[in-house]
Design a protein around this motif. Structure first.
Motif, PDB file in Angstrom:
ATOM      1  N   ILE A  40      -4.696 -30.952   8.040  1.00  0.00           N
ATOM      2  CA  ILE A  40      -3.527 -29.957   8.640  1.00  0.00           C
ATOM      3  C   ILE A  40      -2.294 -30.488   7.873  1.00  0.00           C
ATOM      4  CG2 ILE A  40      -2.660 -29.171  10.452  1.00  0.00           C
ATOM      5  CD1 ILE A  40      -5.636 -28.283  10.381  1.00  0.00           C
ATOM      6  N   ASP A  44       0.340 -25.642   7.118  1.00  0.00           N
ATOM      7  CA  ASP A  44      -0.475 -24.870   7.937  1.00  0.00           C
ATOM      8  C   ASP A  44       0.365 -24.554   9.228  1.00  0.00           C
ATOM      9  OD1 ASP A  44      -3.022 -25.033   6.409  1.00  0.00           O
ATOM     10  OD2 ASP A  44      -2.962 -27.320   6.899  1.00  0.00           O
ATOM     11  N   LEU A  45       1.167 -25.391   9.652  1.00  0.00           N
ATOM     12  CA  LEU A  45       2.002 -25.216  10.908  1.00  0.00           C
ATOM     13  C   LEU A  45       2.884 -24.010  10.770  1.00  0.00           C
ATOM     14  CD1 LEU A  45       3.263 -28.829  12.071  1.00  0.00           C
ATOM     15  CD2 LEU A  45       1.051 -27.730  12.722  1.00  0.00           C
ATOM     16  N   TRP A  48       0.683 -20.853  11.005  1.00  0.00           N
ATOM     17  CA  TRP A  48       0.416 -20.576  12.377  1.00  0.00           C
ATOM     18  C   TRP A  48       1.461 -20.072  13.280  1.00  0.00           C
ATOM     19  CZ3 TRP A  48      -2.389 -25.893  13.437  1.00  0.00           C
ATOM     20  CH2 TRP A  48      -3.541 -26.130  12.609  1.00  0.00           C
ATOM     21  N   VAL A 147     -10.114 -27.301  14.515  1.00  0.00           N
ATOM     22  CA  VAL A 147      -9.095 -26.618  14.053  1.00  0.00           C
ATOM     23  C   VAL A 147      -8.508 -25.675  15.039  1.00  0.00           C
ATOM     24  CG1 VAL A 147      -8.036 -25.344  11.938  1.00  0.00           C
ATOM     25  CG2 VAL A 147      -9.488 -27.546  11.607  1.00  0.00           C
ATOM     26  N   ASP A 148      -9.271 -24.640  15.187  1.00  0.00           N
ATOM     27  CA  ASP A 148      -8.852 -23.552  16.005  1.00  0.00           C
ATOM     28  C   ASP A 148      -8.166 -24.024  17.377  1.00  0.00           C
ATOM     29  OD1 ASP A 148      -9.662 -21.621  14.208  1.00  0.00           O
ATOM     30  OD2 ASP A 148     -11.298 -21.306  15.007  1.00  0.00           O
ATOM     31  N   TYR A 150      -6.916 -27.048  17.977  1.00  0.00           N
ATOM     32  CA  TYR A 150      -5.745 -27.615  17.759  1.00  0.00           C
ATOM     33  C   TYR A 150      -4.575 -26.896  17.403  1.00  0.00           C
ATOM     34  CZ  TYR A 150      -2.451 -30.743  15.747  1.00  0.00           C
ATOM     35  OH  TYR A 150      -1.129 -31.313  15.457  1.00  0.00           O
ATOM     36  N   LYS A 151      -4.827 -25.777  16.698  1.00  0.00           N
ATOM     37  CA  LYS A 151      -3.944 -24.627  16.313  1.00  0.00           C
ATOM     38  C   LYS A 151      -3.427 -24.127  17.560  1.00  0.00           C
ATOM     39  CE  LYS A 151      -3.773 -19.885  14.171  1.00  0.00           C
ATOM     40  NZ  LYS A 151      -4.492 -18.901  13.567  1.00  0.00           N
ATOM     41  N   VAL A 154      -0.973 -26.433  19.482  1.00  0.00           N
ATOM     42  CA  VAL A 154       0.257 -26.281  18.643  1.00  0.00           C
ATOM     43  C   VAL A 154       1.182 -25.397  19.095  1.00  0.00           C
ATOM     44  CG1 VAL A 154       1.332 -26.350  16.521  1.00  0.00           C
ATOM     45  CG2 VAL A 154      -0.424 -27.723  16.785  1.00  0.00           C
ATOM     46  N   ILE A 155       0.494 -24.146  18.929  1.00  0.00           N
ATOM     47  CA  ILE A 155       1.185 -22.952  19.377  1.00  0.00           C
ATOM     48  C   ILE A 155       1.641 -23.062  20.759  1.00  0.00           C
ATOM     49  CG2 ILE A 155       1.146 -20.374  19.513  1.00  0.00           C
ATOM     50  CD1 ILE A 155      -0.729 -20.387  17.111  1.00  0.00           C
TER      51      ILE A 155
END
Length: 177
Positions: A40, A44-45, A48, A147-148, A150-151, A154-155
């Protein structure tokens, strides 16, 4: 030959036992299956977070001019920290603000638009996220299956920071209603 026939059962048992041990050792030394990894990065951030919007409803009739004055007051009194007004457009009734946050101990800058609608909805929409440190580059390696999750975290984390700013400003604005 007679000895073989007499001990046939014992020899077969011994042979099976040795075979079992050999197969067990072979399986034990087999490499673990490799789990796919995903790296990541700041790009990527941005994918997202760009255009993620946080909306809060003001309970009073707050004008865009009042919103900006209360925001400036909250910044100057340190009620909200790490926030800077980058641009203010009184004609279009919006502003662009930046917020310093840390993800994985790397300082990042979230730039977002900031406005209040006529119906009293405070809108904060993320424009971009950038690295602020030359020493640290945001990078995180995860199992691809994580990943999902973590995404989403983060959001949620960034959205919560924006909500804190908005709630603080709206709460402070209620003092002047």
């Amino acid at each position: 030959m007679k000895i073989f026939k007499m001990y046939r059962k014992e020899i077969m048992t011994l042979f099976c036992f040795v075979g079992f041990i050999v197969l067990s050792l072979a399986c034990a030394s087999a490499p673990e299956p490799e789990i796919p990894k995903t790296k990541i990065t700041i790009e990527d951030l941005n994918v997202w977070l760009k255009n993620q919007e946080t909306n809060l409803l003001a309970t009073n009739e707050l004008t865009p001019k009042q919103l900006m004055e209360v925001t400036k007051l909250c910044i100057s009194t340190s009620e909200i920290n790490d926030v800077v007004i980058l641009e203010e457009n009184q004609i279009l009734s919006y502003a662009v603000l930046s917020l310093k946050i840390k993800l994985k101990e790397i300082p990042l800058l979230v730039t977002f638009s900031y406005s209040i609608s006529k119906n009293g909805t405070l809108k904060m929409r993320i424009n971009s996220i950038t690295e602020t440190s030359e020493n640290g580059i945001f990078s995180k390696v995860l199992n691809s299956t994580d990943v999902d999750t973590y995404k989403a975290s983060v959001i949620e984390s960034v959205s919560n920071e924006l909500k804190k700013i908005g709630n603080t400003v709206l709460l402070r604005a209620a003092d002047f209603a």
